[in-house]
Design a protein around this motif. Structure first.
Motif, PDB file in Angstrom:
ATOM      1  N   TYR A 185      -5.276  34.682 -57.405  1.00  0.00           N
ATOM      2  CA  TYR A 185      -4.674  34.658 -58.668  1.00  0.00           C
ATOM      3  C   TYR A 185      -3.974  33.137 -58.854  1.00  0.00           C
ATOM      4  CZ  TYR A 185      -5.734  39.466 -59.712  1.00  0.00           C
ATOM      5  OH  TYR A 185      -6.274  40.663 -59.901  1.00  0.00           O
ATOM      6  N   TRP A 213      -3.676  40.842 -69.747  1.00  0.00           N
ATOM      7  CA  TRP A 213      -4.465  39.630 -69.837  1.00  0.00           C
ATOM      8  C   TRP A 213      -6.021  39.935 -70.020  1.00  0.00           C
ATOM      9  CZ3 TRP A 213      -1.719  35.268 -68.787  1.00  0.00           C
ATOM     10  CH2 TRP A 213      -0.201  35.207 -68.108  1.00  0.00           C
ATOM     11  N   ARG A 264      -1.993  30.755 -62.201  1.00  0.00           N
ATOM     12  CA  ARG A 264      -1.597  30.664 -63.651  1.00  0.00           C
ATOM     13  C   ARG A 264      -1.556  29.229 -63.930  1.00  0.00           C
ATOM     14  NH1 ARG A 264       4.225  32.366 -65.723  1.00  0.00           N
ATOM     15  NH2 ARG A 264       4.769  30.439 -64.505  1.00  0.00           N
ATOM     16  N   ALA A 265      -2.529  29.085 -65.050  1.00  0.00           N
ATOM     17  CA  ALA A 265      -2.641  27.728 -65.553  1.00  0.00           C
ATOM     18  C   ALA A 265      -1.343  27.145 -66.448  1.00  0.00           C
ATOM     19  CB  ALA A 265      -3.745  27.350 -66.381  1.00  0.00           C
ATOM     20  N   THR A 296      -2.137  31.598 -69.642  1.00  0.00           N
ATOM     21  CA  THR A 296      -3.436  31.515 -68.953  1.00  0.00           C
ATOM     22  C   THR A 296      -3.521  32.089 -67.666  1.00  0.00           C
ATOM     23  OG1 THR A 296      -3.883  29.515 -70.579  1.00  0.00           O
ATOM     24  CG2 THR A 296      -5.573  30.153 -68.863  1.00  0.00           C
ATOM     25  N   HIS A 302      -5.956  32.832 -64.190  1.00  0.00           N
ATOM     26  CA  HIS A 302      -7.401  32.594 -63.567  1.00  0.00           C
ATOM     27  C   HIS A 302      -7.451  33.686 -62.569  1.00  0.00           C
ATOM     28  CE1 HIS A 302     -11.094  30.617 -62.989  1.00  0.00           C
ATOM     29  NE2 HIS A 302     -10.527  30.445 -61.467  1.00  0.00           N
ATOM     30  N   ARG A 332     -10.028  34.901 -59.145  1.00  0.00           N
ATOM     31  CA  ARG A 332     -11.296  34.391 -58.308  1.00  0.00           C
ATOM     32  C   ARG A 332     -11.318  35.468 -57.250  1.00  0.00           C
ATOM     33  NH1 ARG A 332     -14.571  29.861 -56.795  1.00  0.00           N
ATOM     34  NH2 ARG A 332     -15.018  30.058 -54.655  1.00  0.00           N
ATOM     35  N   GLU A 346     -15.523  34.542 -61.151  1.00  0.00           N
ATOM     36  CA  GLU A 346     -14.049  34.274 -61.778  1.00  0.00           C
ATOM     37  C   GLU A 346     -13.998  34.760 -63.046  1.00  0.00           C
ATOM     38  OE1 GLU A 346     -13.144  30.178 -60.524  1.00  0.00           O
ATOM     39  OE2 GLU A 346     -15.286  30.063 -59.702  1.00  0.00           O
ATOM     40  N   TRP A 347     -12.835  34.727 -63.629  1.00  0.00           N
ATOM     41  CA  TRP A 347     -12.337  35.007 -64.767  1.00  0.00           C
ATOM     42  C   TRP A 347     -11.170  34.211 -65.348  1.00  0.00           C
ATOM     43  CZ3 TRP A 347     -13.086  38.241 -60.606  1.00  0.00           C
ATOM     44  CH2 TRP A 347     -14.086  39.127 -60.678  1.00  0.00           C
ATOM     45  N   THR A 348     -11.132  33.775 -66.532  1.00  0.00           N
ATOM     46  CA  THR A 348     -10.049  33.195 -67.045  1.00  0.00           C
ATOM     47  C   THR A 348      -9.574  33.932 -68.191  1.00  0.00           C
ATOM     48  OG1 THR A 348     -10.847  30.891 -66.340  1.00  0.00           O
ATOM     49  CG2 THR A 348      -9.021  31.075 -68.144  1.00  0.00           C
ATOM     50  N   TRP A 349      -8.119  34.426 -68.179  1.00  0.00           N
ATOM     51  CA  TRP A 349      -7.788  35.330 -69.337  1.00  0.00           C
ATOM     52  C   TRP A 349      -6.507  34.614 -70.094  1.00  0.00           C
ATOM     53  CZ3 TRP A 349      -7.585  38.330 -64.504  1.00  0.00           C
ATOM     54  CH2 TRP A 349      -8.672  39.088 -64.188  1.00  0.00           C
ATOM     55  N   ARG A 350      -6.520  35.140 -71.326  1.00  0.00           N
ATOM     56  CA  ARG A 350      -5.149  34.728 -72.058  1.00  0.00           C
ATOM     57  C   ARG A 350      -4.473  35.913 -72.137  1.00  0.00           C
ATOM     58  NH1 ARG A 350      -3.707  30.104 -72.923  1.00  0.00           N
ATOM     59  NH2 ARG A 350      -2.955  30.538 -74.880  1.00  0.00           N
TER      60      ARG A 350
END
Length: 154
Positions: free
Chosen positions: A118, A31, A120-121, A125, A127, A129, A141-145
């Protein structure tokens, strides 16, 4: 009646923290993403033998600026997040809640963070925090692909 409702609610929370064999499969993968000039990446191995192994790395301008070794292990039938930022002393965060696409680990006695979350959107994706234990408090916070492309190294 009220005590039986309270008992049922307690059992539901207890059941949601018990470690199941495949319930954290969704966390596995590479990610990554950028926030400003910082490129962050986190990699988690799939759960096997009651253990997920992970690592995190932040880079900026082609230079490493931070890293963390992590594990999520089954202990006494429960998932526990074990954080080792910058290779320092390990801090344990037992699972407070485990859901289909979300897991909350908490250690109220720790200075910061007190919670690691943790979620998962969607399939690609993730997320993350860390916070002070409050939804409206201090947080990072982090949002990863999944499998994104890293910037070129300098």
């Amino acid at each position: 009646m009220r005590s039986s409702r309270r008992l049922m609610a307690g059992l539901l929370v207890l059941a949601s923290t018990q470690a199941g064999a495949q319930e954290l499969d969704w966390l596995a993968g590479h990610w990554c993403g950028a926030s400003g000039k910082t490129f962050s990446e986190e990699t988690w191995m799939a759960p096997r033998g009651g253990l997920l192994v992970g690592m995190h790395r932040d880079t900026r301008d082609g230079k490493a600026i931070g890293f963390e070794f992590m594990r999520i292990a089954q202990r006494d039938g429960r998932w526990v997040f074990l954080a080792q930022p910058e290779g320092s002393t390990i801090t344990a965060f037992p699972a407070e809640r485990v859901e289909a696409d979300r897991v909350v680990f908490a250690n109220p006695a720790h200075d910061f963070p007190k919670r690691v979350i943790y979620s998962r959107a969607d399939a690609d994706t993730l997320h993350a925090r860390v916070d002070d234990g409050r939804d409206d408090g201090k947080a990072m916070e982090w949002t990863w692909r999944r499998d994104c492309v890293a910037p070129p190294s300098s």
